[in-house]
Design an enzyme around this catalytic site. Structure first.
Site, PDB file in Angstrom:
ATOM      1  N   GLU A  42       2.481  16.668  23.815  1.00  0.00           N
ATOM      2  CA  GLU A  42       2.465  17.901  24.594  1.00  0.00           C
ATOM      3  C   GLU A  42       1.638  17.730  25.862  1.00  0.00           C
ATOM      4  O   GLU A  42       0.478  17.326  25.763  1.00  0.00           O
ATOM      5  CB  GLU A  42       1.929  19.048  23.733  1.00  0.00           C
ATOM      6  CG  GLU A  42       2.823  19.321  22.535  1.00  0.00           C
ATOM      7  CD  GLU A  42       2.347  20.475  21.662  1.00  0.00           C
ATOM      8  OE1 GLU A  42       1.256  21.033  21.927  1.00  0.00           O
ATOM      9  OE2 GLU A  42       3.061  20.827  20.711  1.00  0.00           O
ATOM     10  N   HIS A  94       4.326  25.815  22.772  1.00  0.00           N
ATOM     11  CA  HIS A  94       3.232  25.866  21.788  1.00  0.00           C
ATOM     12  C   HIS A  94       2.406  27.141  21.971  1.00  0.00           C
ATOM     13  O   HIS A  94       1.177  27.101  22.056  1.00  0.00           O
ATOM     14  CB  HIS A  94       2.331  24.631  21.886  1.00  0.00           C
ATOM     15  CG  HIS A  94       1.555  24.372  20.622  1.00  0.00           C
ATOM     16  ND1 HIS A  94       1.084  23.130  20.270  1.00  0.00           N
ATOM     17  CD2 HIS A  94       1.165  25.211  19.612  1.00  0.00           C
ATOM     18  CE1 HIS A  94       0.450  23.206  19.113  1.00  0.00           C
ATOM     19  NE2 HIS A  94       0.487  24.464  18.692  1.00  0.00           N
TER      20      HIS A  94
END
Length: 309
Positions: free
Chosen positions: A256, A275
């Site tokens: 990420e 997220h």
């Protein structure tokens, strides 16, 4: 007892400092780990800070770590055990937020919301629809912790048939209250119209969903991951989306930010979010409140809640 908090810079640090400082006088709040050493006995971190040998080596007197998050895979547990450092997380602050996010993913797929929005923006007016209802669907929850249970509670109002898999079965009275039937993982995958993951990342769950796992799911089933990206083999997921028509709602990724050149981002029947399933204004306030409350328990000599180590 000295308390050090290492927080990501995008949080309202000054606001947190004012609020927390009134409860824990003398707390040091940093947004970096660029220091030689600290005399802290208590460390507060989020999942954005790796708690590894390099960081722990700067804190020889550390006794307790509080992770202001549900997940704690950023912490090297083995080192904590060697040094006798205790660890707690906050597993309940975002359960409402994540449960709602999962349902939002599912309804977006069932009601074709992304397709309809795109179609009307292009100036078209579709006559037919293949929209479906959530009521009556078999909803499989993989992992029945705090978030899984909250999701099951929310699903009671939608009239679904909830099934679940967890290595530790719930008490029968709790299963009855949640309307949730326990199944082994393979059976759950074969029976479910929707599968939602709520497992922690461990050596056992890493790549838990791979080619064999996806092959057991129904064609066209909805697959939701709001837990950890590493639980899913991305190549296997891409293959399942292309071959079996799996629809995927993804909030987490192995890295990420993710690799945006991945074929995953060129597939139509996938909805992405960055997220943020557990990140709402309400959940962030709960995380701060419950984190400070738990640290305060430890500082006062009481047993902290949600102990992991």
């Amino acid at each position: 007892m000295k308390v050090l908090a290492i927080l990501p810079p995008f949080l309202p640090i000054d606001e947190i400092d004012r609020a927390v400082g009134a409860i824990l006088p003398g707390i040091e709040i940093r947004t970096d780990t660029d220091f030689e050493s600290s005399e802290c006995e208590v460390l507060i971190v989020t999942t954005f800070t790796p708690v590894d040998p390099a960081l722990l080596g700067k804190m020889p007197g550390l006794k307790f770590i509080q992770v202001a998050s549900t997940g704690y895979d950023n912490v090297q547990i083995s080192i904590l055990k060697e040094r006798g450092i205790r660890l707690s997380n906050i597993p309940v602050a975002n359960k409402e937020s994540v449960a709602e996010h999962v349902i939002a993913f599912v309804l977006a797929f069932l009601k074709n919301l992304i397709f309809f929005d795109r179609t009307l923006r292009e100036g078209n007016w579709p006559i037919l629809t293949n929209s479906r209802e959530l009521s009556g669907k078999v909803f499989g929850i993989v992992g029945m912790g705090a978030i899984g249970k909250r999701l099951a509670e929310r699903l009671l109002y939608f009239g679904v048939k909830t099934v679940y898999y967890d290595p530790v079965r719930l008490p029968e009275v709790e299963e009855e209250m949640l309307g949730a039937r326990p199944l082994d993982l393979n059976t759950l995958l074969k029976e479910s119209d929707i599968v939602s993951i709520h497992m922690p990342l461990t050596d056992k769950t890493r790549n838990m969903f791979g080619q064999d796992t996806f092959s057991m799911m129904k064609d066209g089933a909805i697959f939701i991951n709001t837990s950890r990206g590493e639980i899913v083999d991305e190549a296997a997921l891409i293959d399942a989306i292309k071959r079996k028509g799996i629809q995927a709602g993804l909030d987490v990724y192995p890295h990420e930010p993710p690799d945006f050149t991945s074929e995953l981002f060129r597939l139509d029947n996938v909805i992405f979010s960055p997220h943020i399933a557990g990140v709402t204004m309400e959940s962030q306030r709960r995380f701060i409140t419950e984190t400070v409350s738990n640290v305060l328990k430890y500082v006062q000599g009481l047993e902290p809640l949600y102990r992991v180590v």
